[in-house]
Design a protein around this motif. Structure first.
Motif, PDB file in Angstrom:
ATOM      1  N   PHE A  34       5.492 -11.244  -2.539  1.00 27.60           N
ATOM      2  CA  PHE A  34       5.661  -9.878  -1.844  1.00 27.60           C
ATOM      3  C   PHE A  34       6.573  -8.988  -2.814  1.00 27.60           C
ATOM      4  N   ARG A  35       5.717  -8.365  -3.638  1.00 28.57           N
ATOM      5  CA  ARG A  35       6.791  -7.555  -4.725  1.00 28.57           C
ATOM      6  C   ARG A  35       7.026  -6.068  -4.254  1.00 28.57           C
ATOM      7  N   ALA A  36       6.245  -5.555  -3.346  1.00 33.85           N
ATOM      8  CA  ALA A  36       6.732  -4.187  -2.787  1.00 33.85           C
ATOM      9  C   ALA A  36       8.008  -4.093  -2.174  1.00 33.85           C
ATOM     10  N   LEU A  37       8.621  -5.362  -1.829  1.00 31.36           N
ATOM     11  CA  LEU A  37       9.923  -5.065  -1.123  1.00 31.36           C
ATOM     12  C   LEU A  37      11.012  -4.215  -1.989  1.00 31.36           C
ATOM     13  N   LYS A  38      10.949  -4.800  -3.286  1.00 31.30           N
ATOM     14  CA  LYS A  38      11.903  -4.554  -4.020  1.00 31.30           C
ATOM     15  C   LYS A  38      12.015  -3.148  -4.339  1.00 31.30           C
ATOM     16  N   LEU A  39      10.523  -2.743  -4.442  1.00 30.65           N
ATOM     17  CA  LEU A  39      10.322  -1.020  -4.731  1.00 30.65           C
ATOM     18  C   LEU A  39      11.202  -0.324  -3.726  1.00 30.65           C
ATOM     19  N   TRP A  40      10.778  -0.898  -2.337  1.00 34.19           N
ATOM     20  CA  TRP A  40      11.281  -0.324  -1.173  1.00 34.19           C
ATOM     21  C   TRP A  40      12.604  -0.025  -1.391  1.00 34.19           C
ATOM     22  N   PHE A  41      13.447  -1.042  -1.650  1.00 33.99           N
ATOM     23  CA  PHE A  41      15.043  -1.227  -1.718  1.00 33.99           C
ATOM     24  C   PHE A  41      15.342  -0.247  -2.601  1.00 33.99           C
ATOM     25  N   LEU A  42      14.601  -0.375  -3.789  1.00 39.82           N
ATOM     26  CA  LEU A  42      15.282   0.524  -5.024  1.00 39.82           C
ATOM     27  C   LEU A  42      15.105   2.056  -4.662  1.00 39.82           C
ATOM     28  N   ILE A  43      13.729   2.494  -4.312  1.00 39.45           N
ATOM     29  CA  ILE A  43      13.530   3.795  -3.996  1.00 39.45           C
ATOM     30  C   ILE A  43      14.545   4.429  -2.856  1.00 39.45           C
ATOM     31  N   ARG A  44      14.654   3.562  -1.999  1.00 40.79           N
ATOM     32  CA  ARG A  44      15.253   4.287  -0.793  1.00 40.79           C
ATOM     33  C   ARG A  44      17.059   4.023  -1.168  1.00 40.79           C
ATOM     34  N   SER A  45      17.528   3.224  -1.921  1.00 34.52           N
ATOM     35  CA  SER A  45      18.703   3.004  -2.216  1.00 34.52           C
ATOM     36  C   SER A  45      19.402   4.271  -3.384  1.00 34.52           C
ATOM     37  N   TYR A  46      18.501   4.615  -4.252  1.00 34.08           N
ATOM     38  CA  TYR A  46      18.889   5.596  -5.315  1.00 34.08           C
ATOM     39  C   TYR A  46      18.311   6.995  -4.888  1.00 34.08           C
ATOM     40  N   GLY A  47      17.147   6.897  -4.325  1.00 34.08           N
ATOM     41  CA  GLY A  47      16.266   8.284  -4.179  1.00 34.08           C
ATOM     42  C   GLY A  47      15.540   8.521  -5.401  1.00 34.08           C
ATOM     43  N   LEU A  48      14.487   9.189  -5.446  1.00 26.15           N
ATOM     44  CA  LEU A  48      14.035   9.702  -6.966  1.00 26.15           C
ATOM     45  C   LEU A  48      15.055  10.250  -7.901  1.00 26.15           C
ATOM     46  N   THR A  49      15.834  11.323  -6.881  1.00 25.35           N
ATOM     47  CA  THR A  49      16.975  11.813  -7.860  1.00 25.35           C
ATOM     48  C   THR A  49      17.760  10.896  -8.806  1.00 25.35           C
ATOM     49  N   GLY A  50      18.100   9.876  -8.037  1.00 25.68           N
ATOM     50  CA  GLY A  50      19.014   8.792  -8.688  1.00 25.68           C
ATOM     51  C   GLY A  50      18.547   8.177  -9.812  1.00 25.68           C
ATOM     52  N   LEU A  51      17.139   7.920  -9.853  1.00 23.75           N
ATOM     53  CA  LEU A  51      16.421   7.229 -10.747  1.00 23.75           C
ATOM     54  C   LEU A  51      16.096   8.301 -11.888  1.00 23.75           C
ATOM     55  N   GLN A  52      15.864   9.471 -11.556  1.00 22.99           N
ATOM     56  CA  GLN A  52      15.407  10.581 -12.634  1.00 22.99           C
ATOM     57  C   GLN A  52      16.682  10.519 -13.336  1.00 22.99           C
ATOM     58  N   THR A  53      17.955  10.594 -12.896  1.00 20.08           N
ATOM     59  CA  THR A  53      19.257  10.907 -13.645  1.00 20.08           C
ATOM     60  C   THR A  53      19.192  10.004 -14.740  1.00 20.08           C
ATOM     61  N   GLY A  95       0.823  -1.310   0.115  1.00 24.21           N
ATOM     62  CA  GLY A  95       0.262  -0.169   0.178  1.00 24.21           C
ATOM     63  C   GLY A  95       0.960   1.452   0.089  1.00 24.21           C
ATOM     64  N   LEU A  96       1.874   1.296   0.948  1.00 28.49           N
ATOM     65  CA  LEU A  96       2.901   2.274   0.831  1.00 28.49           C
ATOM     66  C   LEU A  96       3.608   2.508  -0.167  1.00 28.49           C
ATOM     67  N   MET A  97       4.052   1.598  -0.923  1.00 22.73           N
ATOM     68  CA  MET A  97       4.883   1.555  -2.171  1.00 22.73           C
ATOM     69  C   MET A  97       3.993   2.183  -3.481  1.00 22.73           C
ATOM     70  N   VAL A  98       2.730   1.711  -3.369  1.00 19.42           N
ATOM     71  CA  VAL A  98       2.021   2.217  -4.547  1.00 19.42           C
ATOM     72  C   VAL A  98       1.565   3.884  -4.315  1.00 19.42           C
ATOM     73  N   ASP A  99       1.497   4.027  -3.176  1.00 19.14           N
ATOM     74  CA  ASP A  99       1.339   5.502  -2.552  1.00 19.14           C
ATOM     75  C   ASP A  99       2.603   6.235  -3.009  1.00 19.14           C
ATOM     76  N   TRP A 100       3.759   5.678  -2.666  1.00 18.30           N
ATOM     77  CA  TRP A 100       5.059   6.557  -2.946  1.00 18.30           C
ATOM     78  C   TRP A 100       5.287   6.757  -4.340  1.00 18.30           C
ATOM     79  N   MET A 101       4.963   5.588  -5.332  1.00 17.66           N
ATOM     80  CA  MET A 101       4.927   5.728  -6.690  1.00 17.66           C
ATOM     81  C   MET A 101       4.014   6.630  -7.348  1.00 17.66           C
ATOM     82  N   ARG A 102       2.604   6.612  -6.564  1.00 16.00           N
ATOM     83  CA  ARG A 102       1.838   7.726  -7.035  1.00 16.00           C
ATOM     84  C   ARG A 102       2.311   9.079  -7.052  1.00 16.00           C
TER      85      ARG A 102
END
Ligand code: PLP
Length: 465
Positions: free
Chosen positions: A347-366, A116-123
């Protein structure tokens, strides 16, 4: 195997994995084996006696690995990417180890609540309005099928599941001719039928459907006694990146009270960049359903497809089924299996949690911005190769070209490039002609890797022309 052995082999595999990724660039991107070659090296029947893990892993390296195509290779430019950033792989290792089946809240409350939280972070990352809730599905195909079934149920007053579709006339679904084959298949298996999927030709620089043509098709169907059920728009079609003008599509949908689904399976990841969102996603908040795959461009290991829903109720009314053995007691909770077609869920949300925390949105945007820029640069270099033409200009990081010659020559060039192995490209079709597609999006690709597409292509072309 006992748990001490398990730990030893896990460490061995972790070391093997790090080495594999460090040396990946030296391997041919596409597997170079012939059909049947791998299976021929394996015993046709299962062993009666237990075998040692060392022997199993040795066969994995010697027999299986030569038959793998390397999707994480930095010079993978085929299809769309299936990026697996290292932190998301670590999350998957944890998920595999705990091995929970997360169909209901109570079968692993953390999985539901992190989802629920990861879907909302991505939203929030995608800049979508806060009326969207969502669910993580295995694939965009499943999310689009869920949306088409919802269209069907809504258009039949939620009687299709109960009564079946006989006697319900022709339900009609509208889309452009640039949609992915998963939309055709969703119409097949939902009982709507291929002939009732109305494809409006994509036009203009972005190959989007013309809203007037769409409106006219709907009106003609109403006059013919058919029942319009929904519209499927795209941002980033598979062939050449076709994008519909969402604002004009939404106006038509509202005028006819139609359910709307947006397939942004590939390009949705790019919407984490505000300037890209601004350009492609005007009025996106009015869509009823939106799918995008963090497992494509974003970096969350396959599988991970998010479906956002403006109001989850119609989809729940379509898919929710609650036999006694799935009932839960106590406080009201979210059971995500009620939102989707399969019951069992990882449990698919865990990899999103690890991904977003590891790079931050800025890293992914770059990364996304680099890919888009490098694709544009590469396109201009290919445009200058003698006799080559650009068939479709870049939409984000996807463009296509042709070498001199007929369609057979395009395929010859693609096959020769992939047999060579330094890069991997795939063919496509546009306006009745074969094209050679290039998408830039592999997580670890560099500008040099991208520019190698031009030099390798020219090199191979010289050898076959
Ligand atoms: N939609 C588009 C635009 C795609 O490009 C693809 C696959 O490449 C899909 C849907 C299907 O995605 P999935 O493999 O997640 O079902």
């Amino acid at each position: 195997m006992n748990w001490d052995d398990f730990a030893g082999w896990s460490k061995h595999i972790a070391d093997w994995g790090a080495e594999y990724h460090k040396t990946l660039g030296d391997r041919p991107v596409r597997a170079q084996t012939k059909p049947g070659e791998i299976a021929a090296q394996l015993p046709a029947s299962p062993p009666d006696q237990p075998e040692e893990m060392a022997a199993i892993l040795q066969d994995f390296e010697d027999i299986v690995m030569p038959g793998m195509t390397h999707w994480q290779h930095p010079r993978f430019f085929a299809y769309f990417p299936a990026n697996a950033a290292p932190p998301s792989m670590l999350a998957e290792q944890l998920v595999n180890t705990v091995a929970a089946q997360c169909m209901l809240w109570q079968t692993s409350p953390a999985a539901t609540e992190v989802e629920g939280l990861m879907v909302d972070w991505m939203r929030q990352a995608l800049g979508l309005a806060d009326h969207f809730a969502g669910v993580i599905q295995d694939s965009a195909s499943s999310a689009s099928l869920s949306a088409v079934l919802t269209m069907r149920e809504r258009a039949t007053g939620f009687t299709g599941n109960r009564e079946g579709m006989s006697g319900k006339g022709h339900l009609r679904v509208y889309c452009s001719d640039q949609v992915h084959s998963s939309i055709d298949r969703a119409c097949w298996v939902s009982g709507i039928g291929q002939e009732n999927l109305v494809k409006i030709p994509g036009t203009g620089a972005r190959h989007g459907m013309d809203a007037e043509a769409l409106d006219a098709a709907i009106k003609a169907d109403i006059i013919a006694g058919h029942t319009p059920a929904g519209i499927i728009a795209i941002t980033g079609g598979t062939g050449v990146g076709g994008c519909d003008d969402l604002s004009s599509i939404i106006k038509v949908a509202k005028a006819h009270d139609l359910y709307t689904h947006l397939d942004a399976a590939w390009a949705g990841s790019a919407m984490i960049c505000p300037e890209i969102r601004e350009e492609f996603w005007q009025d996106v908040d009015a869509f009823d359903s939106i799918v995008f795959n963090p497992h494509k461009w974003l970096g969350a290991q396959f599988d991970c497809s998010i479906q956002f829903l403006r109001d989850a109720t119609p989809q729940l009314n379509t898919l929710k089924i609650e036999p006694e053995y799935l009932k839960t007691t106590g406080a009201a909770v979210t059971n995500y299996s009620e939102w989707t077609i399969p019951l069992g869920r990882r449990f698919r949300a865990l990899k999103l949690w690890f991904l977003i925390r590891s790079y931050g949105l800025t890293g992914l945007q770059t990364r996304i911005r680099n890919h888009v820029q490098w694709a544009h640069e590469l396109c201009e270099v290919i445009r200058e190769i003698d006799g080559f033409e650009i068939s479709t200009d870049p939409v984000l990081s996807l463009f296509s070209f042709r070498c001199p010659g007929d369609d057979a020559m395009q395929q010859r060039l693609v096959d020769a490039i992939n047999d060579d192995g330094r890069i991997y490209l795939t063919q496509g079709a546009f306006q009745g002609r074969k094209i050679i597609r290039v998408q830039v999006g592999q997580f670890d690709t560099t500008r040099d890797d991208v520019m190698a597409v031009a030099s390798v292509t020219q090199d191979i072309w010289e050898s076959i022309k």
